[in-house]
Motif scaffolding. Structure first.
Motif, short mmCIF file in Angstrom:
data_model
loop_
_atom_site.label_atom_id
_atom_site.label_comp_id
_atom_site.label_asym_id
_atom_site.label_seq_id
_atom_site.Cartn_x
_atom_site.Cartn_y
_atom_site.Cartn_z
N PRO A 1 0.79 -1.42 -0.41
CA PRO A 1 -0.25 -0.06 -0.10
C PRO A 1 0.94 1.58 -0.34
CG PRO A 1 -0.64 -1.54 1.73
CD PRO A 1 0.26 -1.97 0.79
N MET A 2 2.17 1.24 0.68
CA MET A 2 2.92 2.69 1.04
C MET A 2 3.53 2.88 -0.71
SD MET A 2 5.26 2.12 3.45
CE MET A 2 4.34 1.03 4.77
N VAL A 3 3.50 1.44 -1.72
CA VAL A 3 4.37 1.38 -3.08
C VAL A 3 2.73 2.25 -3.59
CG1 VAL A 3 4.87 1.12 -4.69
CG2 VAL A 3 6.45 0.26 -2.77
N SER A 4 1.53 1.84 -3.83
CA SER A 4 0.90 2.24 -4.65
C SER A 4 0.63 3.80 -4.07
CB SER A 4 -0.50 1.73 -3.76
OG SER A 4 -0.66 1.46 -2.67
N LEU A 5 0.45 4.31 -3.08
CA LEU A 5 0.86 6.04 -2.78
C LEU A 5 1.23 6.32 -4.10
CD1 LEU A 5 0.34 6.31 1.03
CD2 LEU A 5 -1.47 5.87 -0.49
N ILE A 6 3.22 6.06 -4.13
CA ILE A 6 3.77 6.51 -4.86
C ILE A 6 2.79 6.69 -6.50
CG2 ILE A 6 5.58 6.58 -6.01
CD1 ILE A 6 6.80 5.30 -4.18
N PHE A 7 2.12 5.78 -7.29
CA PHE A 7 1.34 5.78 -7.85
C PHE A 7 0.11 6.27 -8.70
CE2 PHE A 7 4.82 2.91 -8.12
CZ PHE A 7 5.90 3.53 -9.44
N VAL A 8 -0.70 6.81 -7.26
CA VAL A 8 -2.03 7.44 -7.38
C VAL A 8 -1.90 8.33 -8.42
CG1 VAL A 8 -4.26 8.23 -5.82
CG2 VAL A 8 -2.95 6.65 -5.08
N PRO A 9 -1.40 8.94 -8.20
CA PRO A 9 -1.24 10.13 -9.99
C PRO A 9 -1.30 9.74 -11.17
CG PRO A 9 0.32 10.79 -8.34
CD PRO A 9 0.86 9.53 -8.09
N VAL A 10 -0.99 8.25 -11.03
CA VAL A 10 -0.94 7.84 -12.39
C VAL A 10 -2.02 7.15 -12.99
CG1 VAL A 10 -0.23 5.74 -13.58
CG2 VAL A 10 1.84 7.25 -12.48
N GLY A 11 -2.91 6.45 -12.30
CA GLY A 11 -4.35 6.40 -12.08
C GLY A 11 -4.23 5.00 -10.77
N SER A 12 -5.58 5.30 -10.48
CA SER A 12 -5.74 4.28 -9.21
C SER A 12 -6.05 3.01 -9.29
CB SER A 12 -7.25 4.96 -8.11
OG SER A 12 -7.95 4.51 -9.55
N THR A 13 -5.98 2.64 -10.53
CA THR A 13 -6.06 1.25 -11.11
C THR A 13 -4.65 0.67 -10.62
OG1 THR A 13 -8.09 1.04 -11.85
CG2 THR A 13 -6.80 -0.48 -12.46
N VAL A 14 -3.56 1.35 -11.27
CA VAL A 14 -2.04 1.21 -11.54
C VAL A 14 -1.95 1.19 -10.43
CG1 VAL A 14 -0.32 1.83 -12.46
CG2 VAL A 14 -1.82 2.00 -14.07
N ALA A 15 -2.34 1.71 -9.18
CA ALA A 15 -1.49 1.97 -8.04
C ALA A 15 -1.71 0.73 -7.37
CB ALA A 15 -2.26 3.24 -7.29
N LEU A 16 -3.42 0.47 -7.32
CA LEU A 16 -3.47 -0.90 -7.01
C LEU A 16 -2.88 -2.18 -7.18
CD1 LEU A 16 -7.31 -0.16 -5.93
CD2 LEU A 16 -5.47 -0.55 -4.56
N VAL A 17 -3.26 -2.34 -8.40
CA VAL A 17 -2.01 -3.23 -9.38
C VAL A 17 -0.85 -3.65 -8.73
CG1 VAL A 17 -0.97 -4.64 -11.53
CG2 VAL A 17 -4.01 -3.78 -11.28
N ILE A 18 0.24 -2.18 -8.49
CA ILE A 18 1.59 -2.72 -8.55
C ILE A 18 2.12 -2.79 -7.14
CG2 ILE A 18 3.17 -1.22 -8.29
CD1 ILE A 18 2.42 0.92 -10.66
N GLY A 19 0.91 -2.01 -5.95
CA GLY A 19 0.72 -2.36 -4.62
C GLY A 19 0.52 -4.06 -4.72
N GLY A 20 -0.33 -4.39 -4.36
CA GLY A 20 -0.54 -5.87 -4.74
C GLY A 20 0.38 -6.43 -5.40
N ALA A 21 1.42 -6.10 -6.84
CA ALA A 21 1.95 -7.38 -6.68
C ALA A 21 2.97 -6.93 -6.07
CB ALA A 21 2.35 -6.43 -7.96
N VAL A 22 3.44 -5.61 -5.30
CA VAL A 22 5.05 -5.63 -4.41
C VAL A 22 4.49 -5.82 -2.90
CG1 VAL A 22 6.06 -3.65 -3.31
CG2 VAL A 22 5.65 -3.04 -5.29
N SER A 23 3.19 -6.24 -2.59
CA SER A 23 3.20 -7.09 -1.80
C SER A 23 2.61 -8.40 -1.94
CB SER A 23 1.34 -6.87 -1.03
OG SER A 23 1.79 -5.76 -0.87
#
Length: 157
Positions: free
Chosen positions: A34-56
């Motif tokens: 979730p911390m990593v996903s916050l970095i990608f929120v400006p790109v898009g919320s869906t992208v941020a969620l996918v990247i955050g889930g993948a990192v976890s």
């Protein structure tokens, strides 16, 4: 013609334990997603969620895959990357509670092999009786120290 599935009687290890991290540690590691996903929120919320889930998922699976294994197979004790023939080992001592806490802390020898994991209460201390080896003892964490000690005894000649 009859085929035997397992002709060797010693094919299975006497003892095998993966010293996996506790659920608390895995949950803490998973919070990095979730911390990593916050970095990608400006790109898009869906992208941020996918990247955050993948990192976890990658971090949790990586922590589990990199955990050491304690194995007694044949006449060899393996503790993580190290291994020793059982005939070089003395009488193993299984410890829990206060005795294990002392063995992991003030009673821990400086010139021993240590495979200690937090969150695992039990510990087995095995003296090394090989006069040519500078390591005096092996100190190994185990969730079932009595079983590990018994397997080491069984592996010795």
């Amino acid at each position: 013609m009859r085929l035997m599935q397992n002709p060797r009687t010693d094919a299975r290890p006497l003892y095998r334990e993966r010293l996996a991290p506790s659920l608390r540690l895995l949950a803490t590691v998973a919070l990095a997603g979730p911390m990593v996903s916050l970095i990608f929120v400006p790109v898009g919320s869906t992208v941020a969620l996918v990247i955050g889930g993948a990192v976890s998922a990658i971090l949790v699976l990586g922590f589990i895959a990199m955990t050491p294994v304690v194995l007694v197979e044949g006449t060899v004790l393996r503790a993580g990357r190290a291994h020793i023939e059982a005939h070089h080992l003395g009488e193993p001592v299984a410890l829990t509670g206060e005795e294990a806490t002392h063995a992991r802390g003030p009673g821990l020898p400086a010139n021993g092999w240590h495979l200690i994991r937090g969150g695992i209460d039990g510990i087995v201390v095995v003296p090394n009786i090989d006069p040519d080896d500078p390591v005096e003892t092996w100190t190994i964490s185990s969730r079932t120290p009595d079983r590990l000690a018994a397997a080491i005894r069984a592996a010795r000649p």
